[in-house]
Write a protein that holds these residues in place. Structure first.
Motif, PDB file in Angstrom:
ATOM      1  N   ALA A  66       0.837  -1.221   0.000  1.00  0.00           N
ATOM      2  CA  ALA A  66       0.000   0.000   0.000  1.00  0.00           C
ATOM      3  C   ALA A  66       0.861   1.257   0.000  1.00  0.00           C
ATOM      4  O   ALA A  66       0.647   2.191   0.772  1.00  0.00           O
ATOM      5  CB  ALA A  66      -0.953  -0.011   1.191  1.00  0.00           C
ATOM      6  N   LEU A  67       1.835   1.272  -0.909  1.00  0.00           N
ATOM      7  CA  LEU A  67       2.782   2.394  -0.987  1.00  0.00           C
ATOM      8  C   LEU A  67       2.155   3.473  -1.874  1.00  0.00           C
ATOM      9  O   LEU A  67       2.378   3.524  -3.088  1.00  0.00           O
ATOM     10  CB  LEU A  67       4.095   1.872  -1.573  1.00  0.00           C
ATOM     11  N   SER A  68       1.376   4.352  -1.263  1.00  0.00           N
ATOM     12  CA  SER A  68       0.540   5.281  -2.046  1.00  0.00           C
ATOM     13  C   SER A  68       1.350   6.388  -2.713  1.00  0.00           C
ATOM     14  O   SER A  68       0.825   7.101  -3.565  1.00  0.00           O
ATOM     15  CB  SER A  68      -0.537   5.888  -1.157  1.00  0.00           C
ATOM     16  N   ASN A  69       2.598   6.549  -2.344  1.00  0.00           N
ATOM     17  CA  ASN A  69       3.417   7.612  -2.972  1.00  0.00           C
ATOM     18  C   ASN A  69       4.348   7.061  -4.053  1.00  0.00           C
ATOM     19  O   ASN A  69       5.385   7.643  -4.349  1.00  0.00           O
ATOM     20  CB  ASN A  69       4.229   8.365  -1.910  1.00  0.00           C
ATOM     21  N   PHE A  70       3.955   5.914  -4.645  1.00  0.00           N
ATOM     22  CA  PHE A  70       4.780   5.323  -5.709  1.00  0.00           C
ATOM     23  C   PHE A  70       3.899   5.011  -6.921  1.00  0.00           C
ATOM     24  O   PHE A  70       2.826   4.414  -6.776  1.00  0.00           O
ATOM     25  CB  PHE A  70       5.439   4.020  -5.244  1.00  0.00           C
ATOM     26  N   SER A  71       4.360   5.443  -8.089  1.00  0.00           N
ATOM     27  CA  SER A  71       3.647   5.057  -9.316  1.00  0.00           C
ATOM     28  C   SER A  71       4.647   4.872 -10.456  1.00  0.00           C
ATOM     29  O   SER A  71       5.814   5.263 -10.357  1.00  0.00           O
ATOM     30  CB  SER A  71       2.577   6.085  -9.679  1.00  0.00           C
ATOM     31  N   VAL A  72       4.137   4.269 -11.519  1.00  0.00           N
ATOM     32  CA  VAL A  72       4.965   3.994 -12.716  1.00  0.00           C
ATOM     33  C   VAL A  72       4.316   4.674 -13.916  1.00  0.00           C
ATOM     34  O   VAL A  72       3.093   4.596 -14.089  1.00  0.00           O
ATOM     35  CB  VAL A  72       5.060   2.467 -12.962  1.00  0.00           C
ATOM     36  N   LEU A  73       5.116   5.366 -14.707  1.00  0.00           N
ATOM     37  CA  LEU A  73       4.641   5.862 -16.005  1.00  0.00           C
ATOM     38  C   LEU A  73       5.063   4.802 -17.020  1.00  0.00           C
ATOM     39  O   LEU A  73       6.250   4.686 -17.356  1.00  0.00           O
ATOM     40  CB  LEU A  73       5.276   7.227 -16.320  1.00  0.00           C
ATOM     41  N   SER A  74       4.094   4.007 -17.461  1.00  0.00           N
ATOM     42  CA  SER A  74       4.439   2.885 -18.343  1.00  0.00           C
ATOM     43  C   SER A  74       4.602   3.362 -19.792  1.00  0.00           C
ATOM     44  O   SER A  74       3.645   3.780 -20.433  1.00  0.00           O
ATOM     45  CB  SER A  74       3.367   1.792 -18.287  1.00  0.00           C
ATOM     46  N   LEU A  75       5.833   3.283 -20.260  1.00  0.00           N
ATOM     47  CA  LEU A  75       6.157   3.639 -21.650  1.00  0.00           C
ATOM     48  C   LEU A  75       6.686   2.404 -22.381  1.00  0.00           C
ATOM     49  O   LEU A  75       7.392   2.509 -23.380  1.00  0.00           O
ATOM     50  CB  LEU A  75       7.216   4.755 -21.667  1.00  0.00           C
ATOM     51  N   HIS A  76       6.379   1.220 -21.836  1.00  0.00           N
ATOM     52  CA  HIS A  76       6.920  -0.019 -22.413  1.00  0.00           C
ATOM     53  C   HIS A  76       6.415  -0.247 -23.834  1.00  0.00           C
ATOM     54  O   HIS A  76       5.321   0.172 -24.189  1.00  0.00           O
ATOM     55  CB  HIS A  76       6.518  -1.220 -21.540  1.00  0.00           C
ATOM     56  N   LYS A  77       7.243  -0.954 -24.580  1.00  0.00           N
ATOM     57  CA  LYS A  77       6.895  -1.260 -25.967  1.00  0.00           C
ATOM     58  C   LYS A  77       7.123  -2.765 -26.212  1.00  0.00           C
ATOM     59  O   LYS A  77       7.991  -3.377 -25.579  1.00  0.00           O
ATOM     60  CB  LYS A  77       7.791  -0.477 -26.937  1.00  0.00           C
ATOM     61  N   LEU A  78       6.349  -3.290 -27.167  1.00  0.00           N
ATOM     62  CA  LEU A  78       6.444  -4.713 -27.511  1.00  0.00           C
ATOM     63  C   LEU A  78       7.079  -4.864 -28.894  1.00  0.00           C
ATOM     64  O   LEU A  78       6.711  -4.141 -29.830  1.00  0.00           O
ATOM     65  CB  LEU A  78       5.049  -5.348 -27.492  1.00  0.00           C
TER      66      LEU A  78
END
Ligand code: SF4
Length: 362
Positions: free
Chosen positions: A160-172
């Protein structure tokens, strides 16, 4: 182990493979590698100077930093200006140029909080250490890095780490191959397929290259013998008139890939349309964070959109990434654009083809 690895550098074996390529090359062959590590290895090992003249080497969209779209770069540069946000990133994104010559490095110098990390779990640790800040990890990379980011998101949710997020820029990778095949001007005769990505996804996702487009493919490792064996396999398939997807890297890649890593990706991410520098928007070529993890999806949490931005003036990275232009054919190569004065991402990244051409110029 060391002895085994030495065999993949064996000069006599390399010479025999090069002679074989010379005999098989015929009218010529244009192969593309789709992995930045292959690009660097081909230059670093000296292989490029040994290949027959009419075996044309094209560098494809295999450098994750290079294929990150201008609009995505502008979005994370805007993000770095937001008060209370700390951007956590791998080091090779720091100097990627954005609109008006902005970069994360410049933002850092102006006081933005930008931290270089070596793993997404380091970013998670930052969130634990700085509860008053919101840490956003910039998730770039292909199928190789996505499973680790998925594991990090699962940990953030569990704790429940509410101050963490990821901007997903992944590509396939497979949708990018399809786009290259659909653009006949790219004129690719065969693909040297990426060893790292294939260790995760296996060989089946590339089958359409051989079946639909009748184009040879070979998954290869990164040592000189691996690369030459991959090229030999491409020419062999052409001779036989039987394109397929061969695996000449079986010591690392299983045809079925890594089931555990793929299950992790599947649990956390869903395929989505995404933007690629040079290739535009490709259907099903990105990974968005599933709604179960929305509390750690930077786009949702911070309301991030992709701003409209002009292309980098004069930069031809888009054409380089499609194999339509050799880096040396870019008018800015080696003049206005050098690793110290990079105009585009292909000159910034250690895996960028412009940087490799510049560093190992023949
Ligand atoms: Fe872009 Fe520089 Fe490469 Fe030209 S040489 S395509 S400006 S990165």
């Amino acid at each position: 182990m060391e002895y085994l690895l030495k065999q993949f550098h064996d000069p006599q074996l390399c010479q025999a493979l090069v002679r074989d390529l010379q005999q098989r090359i015929g009218d010529g062959f244009r192969f593309m590698e789709v992995c930045g590590t292959h690009t660097v290895s081909i230059f670093q090992s000296g292989l490029r100077s040994l290949l027959p003249d009419n075996l044309t080497h094209l560098s494809g969209p295999g450098c994750p930093v290079c294929v990150t779209h201008e609009r995505e770069v502008a979005a994370f540069l805007d993000l770095a200006r937001q008060p209370g946000v700390v951007v956590a990133t791998f080091g090779d994104l720091l100097r990627v140029p954005g609109p008006e010559g902005r970069s994360l490095k410049a933002a850092q110098a102006e006081g933005a909080q930008v931290e270089v990390v070596y793993s997404p779990f380091d970013a998670l640790q930052l969130a634990q250490d700085r509860p008053g800040k919101h840490i956003v990890f910039l998730g770039i990379g292909f199928e190789t890095t996505a499973p680790t980011v998925a594991a990090t998101l699962k940990t953030a949710k569990r704790d429940a780490l509410s101050n963490f997020s990821v901007l997903s820029l992944h590509k396939l990778v497979p949708p990018a191959l399809q786009a290259l095949m659909d653009d006949t001007a790219c004129a690719i005769d065969g693909f040297l397929l990426p060893g790292h990505v294939s260790a995760v996804i296996g060989t089946q996702p590339y089958a359409f290259v051989a079946e639909k487009y009748r184009t040879p493919g070979a998954v290869a490792g990164f040592e000189p013998v691996d690369i030459l064996a991959g090229l030999q396999e491409l020419l062999r398939q052409r001779e036989a008139g039987e394109p397929s997807i061969a695996n000449v890297y079986p010591r690392v890649v299983g045809d079925q890939g890594n089931a555990k890593a793929m299950a992790l990706m599947e649990e956390v991410f869903a395929p989505c349309d995404t933007l690629w520098r040079g290739l535009g928007e490709l259907p099903g070529s990105g990974l968005e964070i599933r709604s179960a993890f929305a509390d750690h999806d930077a786009r949702q949490v911070l309301g991030i959109e992709w701003p409209e931005v002009p292309p980098l003036p004069g930069c031809r990275c888009g054409d380089v990434l499609k194999g339509k232009l050799s880096p040396e054919q870019c008018p800015l190569f080696g003049t206005r654009c050098t690793p110290a004065t990079a105009v585009g991402p292909c000159m910034v990244s250690t895996e960028g083809s412009c940087a490799a051409y510049y560093k190992y110029r023949l």
